[in-house]
Design an enzyme around this catalytic site. Structure first.
Site, short mmCIF file in Angstrom:
data_model
loop_
_atom_site.label_atom_id
_atom_site.label_comp_id
_atom_site.label_asym_id
_atom_site.label_seq_id
_atom_site.Cartn_x
_atom_site.Cartn_y
_atom_site.Cartn_z
N LYS A 1 40.05 47.44 37.56
CA LYS A 1 41.00 47.04 36.51
C LYS A 1 40.86 45.53 36.34
O LYS A 1 40.72 44.81 37.32
CB LYS A 1 42.43 47.40 36.88
CG LYS A 1 43.47 46.90 35.88
CD LYS A 1 44.83 47.53 36.06
CE LYS A 1 45.69 46.90 37.12
NZ LYS A 1 45.96 45.46 36.92
N GLU B 1 51.88 46.17 30.48
CA GLU B 1 52.95 45.67 31.35
C GLU B 1 53.92 44.76 30.61
O GLU B 1 53.50 43.87 29.83
CB GLU B 1 52.34 44.88 32.53
CG GLU B 1 53.43 44.27 33.43
CD GLU B 1 52.93 43.75 34.77
OE1 GLU B 1 51.73 43.88 35.07
OE2 GLU B 1 53.77 43.22 35.52
O1 KIV Z 1 48.57 44.25 40.78
C1 KIV Z 1 49.28 45.20 40.45
O2 KIV Z 1 50.01 45.79 41.26
C2 KIV Z 1 49.27 45.62 39.06
C3 KIV Z 1 50.31 46.57 38.60
C4 KIV Z 1 51.62 45.91 38.59
C5 KIV Z 1 49.99 47.20 37.30
O3 KIV Z 1 48.44 45.18 38.31
#
Ligand code: KIV
Length: 287
Positions: free
Chosen positions: A131, A200
């Protein structure tokens, strides 16, 4: 006939009672508009074991910087930290898709730099996807990675790695101009080939508009129940912290329960009630 008893109780020695077939990135991608995707963060093997059968995806979030290491933000988190925790979560899971966050500084400079970091993360953790945060500016990187076999989950709206540029962790999309920009970000990242996008900290109507506008699942956090899935930081939803963001629902009070258990332990140690007869060893030749 010999009778063998298989001990399948979860323990440090026998971590997973029943191995399950792991979900795939295409399976997550195909959940658009269908059964909501259940995602939580996980940072350790034992927590992954506990969450795995309930979740579709486990996110090894760079939030581990604050949650595990007590850092002031996600910015100091390194590739090595993400790899160590990513591998731990993969070892503790057999069902969920494991997604590992690309840490700040490991991908922004160029698509090639991102590929180096992401390929190392997947090779050394066994995770299925990465991600990364960012909108239109990151679309070429998302396209570069996706075309080279690295599934990418996007992350738009409130992007914690940009805290200095955003000026804090407040909700995004309150003005029309900001809404239009975040919608463009969503379209750009989806068109670039992301298999899902974390949305988010945006106003609910914007989260709904993004979910309607793009062909891949949106995974909301502080966004909308109409997103295609939801994610929370595990320690937040378990009630490990007194202070959390407004959008967190505490499903338990683990901080209170841990404090109560440790208070009892301390009292038992001080009164010599612990260890009791069940917790000490007798010599073999003593009755
Ligand atoms: O780092 C994380 O935990 C995240 C989530 C809050 C989506 O990116």
């Amino acid at each position: 006939m010999s009778h063998q008893t298989l001990d399948v109780a979860p323990s440090r020695a026998t971590p997973t009672p029943v191995p399950m077939k792991r979900l795939t990135v295409p399976a997550i991608r195909s959940r658009k508009g269908k059964e909501p995707i259940v995602m939580l963060t996980a940072y350790t093997t034992r927590m992954a074991q506990l969450l795995d059968s309930h979740c579709d995806a486990l996110l090894v979030g760079d939030s581990l910087g604050q949650v595990i290491y007590g850092l002031p933000s996600t910015l100091p988190v390194t590739l090595d930290m993400m790899i160590a925790h990513g591998a731990a979560v993969v070892r503790g899971s057999h069902h969920s898709v494991v997604i590992v966050d690309m840490p700040f500084g490991s991908y922004e400079a160029s698509p090639e730099r991102a590929f180096e970091s992401a390929s190392r993360m997947l090779a050394e953790t066994g995770a299925a996807a990465v991600k990364l945060e960012g909108g239109e500016a990151m679309a070429p990187t998302v396209a570069f990675l996706s075309a080279r076999g690295i599934p990418v989950c996007g992350h738009i709206g409130l992007t914690p790695q940009a805290v200095n540029a955003l000026g804090g962790y407040g909700a995004r999309g309150r003005s029309e101009a900001e809404q239009a920009k975040i919608l463009r970000d969503a379209r750009a990242i989806a068109d670039a080939g992301a298999f899902a996008i974390v949305v988010e900290g945006v106003v609910e109507t914007l989260a709904n508009a993004i979910t309607a506008a793009i062909a891949v699942p949106t995974i909301g956090i502080g966004a909308s129940a109409q997103c295609d899935g939801q994610v929370l930081v595990i320690d937040d939803m378990l009630g490990m912290f007194e202070r959390t963001a407004r959008f967190v629902k505490k499903f338990d009070d683990m901080a209170g329960r841990i404090s109560a258990a440790v208070e009892t332990y301390a009292a038992d140690v001080r009164s010599r009630a612990f260890p009791g007869a069940d917790q000490v060893y007798a010599a073999r030749d003593q009755g």
